[in-house]
Design a protein around this motif. Structure first.
Motif, PDB file in Angstrom:
ATOM      1  N   PHE A 112       6.819 -45.435  -0.729  1.00 24.38           N
ATOM      2  CA  PHE A 112       6.887 -45.093  -2.364  1.00 24.38           C
ATOM      3  C   PHE A 112       7.774 -43.634  -2.262  1.00 24.38           C
ATOM      4  CE2 PHE A 112       2.794 -47.251  -2.742  1.00 24.38           C
ATOM      5  CZ  PHE A 112       3.104 -48.239  -3.321  1.00 24.38           C
ATOM      6  N   ASP A 113       7.894 -43.001  -1.324  1.00 19.55           N
ATOM      7  CA  ASP A 113       8.769 -41.728  -1.457  1.00 19.55           C
ATOM      8  C   ASP A 113      10.072 -42.303  -1.277  1.00 19.55           C
ATOM      9  OD1 ASP A 113       9.227 -39.141  -1.652  1.00 19.55           O
ATOM     10  OD2 ASP A 113       9.218 -39.052   0.410  1.00 19.55           O
ATOM     11  N   ILE A 114      10.332 -42.909  -0.220  1.00 26.20           N
ATOM     12  CA  ILE A 114      11.781 -43.473  -0.054  1.00 26.20           C
ATOM     13  C   ILE A 114      12.216 -44.507  -0.968  1.00 26.20           C
ATOM     14  CG2 ILE A 114      13.364 -44.748   1.557  1.00 26.20           C
ATOM     15  CD1 ILE A 114      11.361 -43.636   4.015  1.00 26.20           C
ATOM     16  N   ARG A 115      11.488 -45.543  -1.414  1.00 26.23           N
ATOM     17  CA  ARG A 115      12.076 -46.378  -2.433  1.00 26.23           C
ATOM     18  C   ARG A 115      11.911 -46.016  -3.978  1.00 26.23           C
ATOM     19  NH1 ARG A 115      14.982 -49.899  -1.040  1.00 26.23           N
ATOM     20  NH2 ARG A 115      14.505 -51.189  -2.898  1.00 26.23           N
ATOM     21  N   LYS A 116      11.065 -45.060  -4.296  1.00 25.98           N
ATOM     22  CA  LYS A 116      10.810 -44.410  -5.459  1.00 25.98           C
ATOM     23  C   LYS A 116      10.820 -45.586  -6.538  1.00 25.98           C
ATOM     24  CE  LYS A 116      13.142 -40.023  -4.289  1.00 25.98           C
ATOM     25  NZ  LYS A 116      11.818 -39.351  -3.532  1.00 25.98           N
ATOM     26  N   PRO A 117       9.834 -46.409  -6.588  1.00 29.47           N
ATOM     27  CA  PRO A 117       9.885 -47.181  -7.726  1.00 29.47           C
ATOM     28  C   PRO A 117       9.239 -46.465  -9.254  1.00 29.47           C
ATOM     29  CG  PRO A 117       7.852 -47.273  -6.320  1.00 29.47           C
ATOM     30  CD  PRO A 117       8.783 -46.423  -5.663  1.00 29.47           C
ATOM     31  N   TRP A 118       9.654 -47.139 -10.217  1.00 34.77           N
ATOM     32  CA  TRP A 118       9.415 -46.613 -11.550  1.00 34.77           C
ATOM     33  C   TRP A 118       7.993 -46.262 -11.553  1.00 34.77           C
ATOM     34  CZ3 TRP A 118       6.271 -46.807 -15.766  1.00 34.77           C
ATOM     35  CH2 TRP A 118       6.717 -46.228 -16.652  1.00 34.77           C
ATOM     36  N   PRO A 119       7.647 -45.115 -12.049  1.00 41.30           N
ATOM     37  CA  PRO A 119       8.210 -44.115 -12.657  1.00 41.30           C
ATOM     38  C   PRO A 119       8.625 -43.067 -11.909  1.00 41.30           C
ATOM     39  CG  PRO A 119       5.988 -43.603 -13.015  1.00 41.30           C
ATOM     40  CD  PRO A 119       5.981 -44.953 -12.250  1.00 41.30           C
ATOM     41  N   ILE A 120       8.378 -43.100 -10.561  1.00 41.35           N
ATOM     42  CA  ILE A 120       8.845 -42.069  -9.424  1.00 41.35           C
ATOM     43  C   ILE A 120      10.388 -41.574  -9.544  1.00 41.35           C
ATOM     44  CG2 ILE A 120       8.755 -41.501  -6.882  1.00 41.35           C
ATOM     45  CD1 ILE A 120       6.349 -43.402  -6.476  1.00 41.35           C
ATOM     46  N   ARG A 121      11.225 -42.622  -9.421  1.00 38.46           N
ATOM     47  CA  ARG A 121      12.665 -42.297  -9.546  1.00 38.46           C
ATOM     48  C   ARG A 121      13.141 -41.744 -10.942  1.00 38.46           C
ATOM     49  NH1 ARG A 121      16.470 -44.329  -6.515  1.00 38.46           N
ATOM     50  NH2 ARG A 121      15.236 -45.890  -5.586  1.00 38.46           N
ATOM     51  N   TRP A 122      12.307 -42.115 -11.998  1.00 37.40           N
ATOM     52  CA  TRP A 122      12.565 -41.569 -13.204  1.00 37.40           C
ATOM     53  C   TRP A 122      12.272 -39.937 -13.306  1.00 37.40           C
ATOM     54  CZ3 TRP A 122       9.628 -39.124 -17.136  1.00 37.40           C
ATOM     55  CH2 TRP A 122      10.178 -39.087 -18.210  1.00 37.40           C
ATOM     56  N   LEU A 123      11.137 -39.626 -12.580  1.00 38.71           N
ATOM     57  CA  LEU A 123      10.524 -38.413 -12.640  1.00 38.71           C
ATOM     58  C   LEU A 123      11.598 -37.453 -11.897  1.00 38.71           C
ATOM     59  CD1 LEU A 123       6.645 -38.478 -12.335  1.00 38.71           C
ATOM     60  CD2 LEU A 123       7.986 -37.264 -13.946  1.00 38.71           C
ATOM     61  N   ASP A 124      12.051 -38.242 -10.593  1.00 39.04           N
ATOM     62  CA  ASP A 124      13.170 -37.530  -9.641  1.00 39.04           C
ATOM     63  C   ASP A 124      14.182 -37.268 -10.402  1.00 39.04           C
ATOM     64  OD1 ASP A 124      13.500 -36.645  -6.923  1.00 39.04           O
ATOM     65  OD2 ASP A 124      14.963 -38.280  -6.803  1.00 39.04           O
ATOM     66  N   LYS A 125      14.788 -37.865 -11.370  1.00 40.35           N
ATOM     67  CA  LYS A 125      16.217 -37.678 -11.851  1.00 40.35           C
ATOM     68  C   LYS A 125      15.869 -36.742 -13.140  1.00 40.35           C
ATOM     69  CE  LYS A 125      18.645 -41.171 -10.364  1.00 40.35           C
ATOM     70  NZ  LYS A 125      18.917 -40.696  -8.600  1.00 40.35           N
ATOM     71  N   LYS A 126      14.544 -36.737 -13.748  1.00 34.87           N
ATOM     72  CA  LYS A 126      14.415 -35.929 -15.106  1.00 34.87           C
ATOM     73  C   LYS A 126      13.932 -34.638 -14.994  1.00 34.87           C
ATOM     74  CE  LYS A 126      16.063 -39.402 -17.653  1.00 34.87           C
ATOM     75  NZ  LYS A 126      17.280 -39.311 -18.456  1.00 34.87           N
ATOM     76  N   VAL A 127      13.133 -34.290 -14.115  1.00 39.97           N
ATOM     77  CA  VAL A 127      12.406 -33.135 -13.854  1.00 39.97           C
ATOM     78  C   VAL A 127      13.181 -32.366 -12.593  1.00 39.97           C
ATOM     79  CG1 VAL A 127      10.374 -31.881 -13.676  1.00 39.97           C
ATOM     80  CG2 VAL A 127      10.196 -34.337 -14.686  1.00 39.97           C
ATOM     81  N   SER A 128      13.452 -31.159 -13.259  1.00 42.59           N
ATOM     82  CA  SER A 128      14.102 -30.328 -12.207  1.00 42.59           C
ATOM     83  C   SER A 128      13.484 -28.993 -11.627  1.00 42.59           C
ATOM     84  CB  SER A 128      15.593 -29.783 -12.703  1.00 42.59           C
ATOM     85  OG  SER A 128      15.195 -28.833 -14.059  1.00 42.59           O
ATOM     86  N   GLY A 129      14.071 -28.307 -10.773  1.00 39.41           N
ATOM     87  CA  GLY A 129      13.256 -27.155 -10.395  1.00 39.41           C
ATOM     88  C   GLY A 129      12.316 -27.686  -9.408  1.00 39.41           C
ATOM     89  N   GLY A 130      11.388 -26.744  -8.897  1.00 40.11           N
ATOM     90  CA  GLY A 130      10.322 -26.896  -7.976  1.00 40.11           C
ATOM     91  C   GLY A 130       9.282 -27.979  -8.512  1.00 40.11           C
ATOM     92  N   LEU A 131       9.059 -27.788  -9.754  1.00 42.84           N
ATOM     93  CA  LEU A 131       8.160 -29.067 -10.184  1.00 42.84           C
ATOM     94  C   LEU A 131       8.562 -30.312 -10.120  1.00 42.84           C
ATOM     95  CD1 LEU A 131       5.609 -29.532 -11.903  1.00 42.84           C
ATOM     96  CD2 LEU A 131       6.833 -29.351 -14.004  1.00 42.84           C
ATOM     97  N   GLY A 132       9.974 -30.466 -10.391  1.00 41.02           N
ATOM     98  CA  GLY A 132      10.675 -31.672 -10.038  1.00 41.02           C
ATOM     99  C   GLY A 132      10.725 -32.428  -8.487  1.00 41.02           C
ATOM    100  N   VAL A 133      10.777 -31.399  -7.713  1.00 38.70           N
ATOM    101  CA  VAL A 133      10.785 -31.610  -6.335  1.00 38.70           C
ATOM    102  C   VAL A 133       9.336 -32.012  -5.965  1.00 38.70           C
ATOM    103  CG1 VAL A 133      10.766 -30.669  -3.825  1.00 38.70           C
ATOM    104  CG2 VAL A 133      12.452 -30.019  -5.680  1.00 38.70           C
ATOM    105  N   MET A 134       8.469 -31.391  -6.338  1.00 37.55           N
ATOM    106  CA  MET A 134       6.834 -31.988  -6.227  1.00 37.55           C
ATOM    107  C   MET A 134       6.283 -32.983  -6.777  1.00 37.55           C
ATOM    108  SD  MET A 134       5.678 -29.518  -3.946  1.00 37.55           S
ATOM    109  CE  MET A 134       4.219 -30.018  -3.997  1.00 37.55           C
ATOM    110  N   LEU A 135       6.849 -33.445  -7.990  1.00 37.16           N
ATOM    111  CA  LEU A 135       6.211 -34.388  -8.794  1.00 37.16           C
ATOM    112  C   LEU A 135       6.432 -35.779  -8.382  1.00 37.16           C
ATOM    113  CD1 LEU A 135       6.481 -33.561 -12.523  1.00 37.16           C
ATOM    114  CD2 LEU A 135       4.684 -33.576 -11.228  1.00 37.16           C
ATOM    115  N   ASP A 136       7.653 -36.076  -7.620  1.00 36.18           N
ATOM    116  CA  ASP A 136       7.874 -37.511  -7.204  1.00 36.18           C
ATOM    117  C   ASP A 136       6.968 -37.672  -5.861  1.00 36.18           C
ATOM    118  OD1 ASP A 136       9.794 -35.598  -5.908  1.00 36.18           O
ATOM    119  OD2 ASP A 136      10.556 -37.468  -5.027  1.00 36.18           O
TER     120      ASP A 136
END
Length: 161
Positions: A112-136
């Motif tokens: 899941f971390d490598i493939r980043k299915p929706w909504p993981i990929r969406w979060l990875d692209k839309k949320v920045s900073g430390g929170l974005g790094v952690m959320l996906d």
């Protein structure tokens, strides 16, 4: 400054998973390996305490990953693996710890971390900073957790039969 020199700073030492994030290949996988002793250390505390450790590590991770990202001038640099450690800890919440469940959690979490299915990929692209790094990685851990609990509920969790 060389990345290995950043390990002298406790913030970057933790962000880099005690140096595992500096692996030349698959740093996220090596960083996730640090999650194994973390799970083994904290899971015996009990569910509420383990959840408290996860929450504390998540909040700490927002700060750590954000600070290291600023120094590296890159959001979610592959060397930052604190998020993988926390995600793996989430994946095993309230799961009986056997080598089989820990291996299955490892494989599913990495998938899941490598493939980043929706909504993981969406979060990875839309949320920045430390929170974005952690959320996906939190979400990858939750996806893994749901699957493991479904298998456990169906009596199909390996190593627990």
């Amino acid at each position: 400054m060389k990345r290995s020199e950043l390990l002298k700073n406790p913030i970057h030492l933790l962000s880099f998973g005690f140096g595992t994030g500096l692996a030349p290949k698959a740093p996220g996988t090596f960083g996730t390996l640090v999650g194994i002793p973390a799970v083994l250390l904290f899971a015996p505390l009990g569910l509420n305490e383990y959840l408290g450790v996860i929450a504390a590590f998540f909040l700490l991770g927002i700060f750590l990953c954000g600070e290291t990202g600023k120094v590296l001038k890159k959001h979610d640099d592959p060397a930052i693996v604190w998020d993988e450690i926390v995600g793996y800890m989430i994946a095993l919440f309230a799961i009986p710890l056997t080598w089989q469940t820990m291996l299955l959690a490892f494989v599913l979490f990495r998938f899941f971390d490598i493939r980043k299915p929706w909504p993981i990929r969406w979060l990875d692209k839309k949320v920045s900073g430390g929170l974005g790094v952690m959320l996906d990685d939190v979400l990858a851990g939750l996806f893994t957790l749901v699957i493991l609990h479904a298998l456990m509920g169906a009596g199909m969790l390996p190593g627990t039969l």
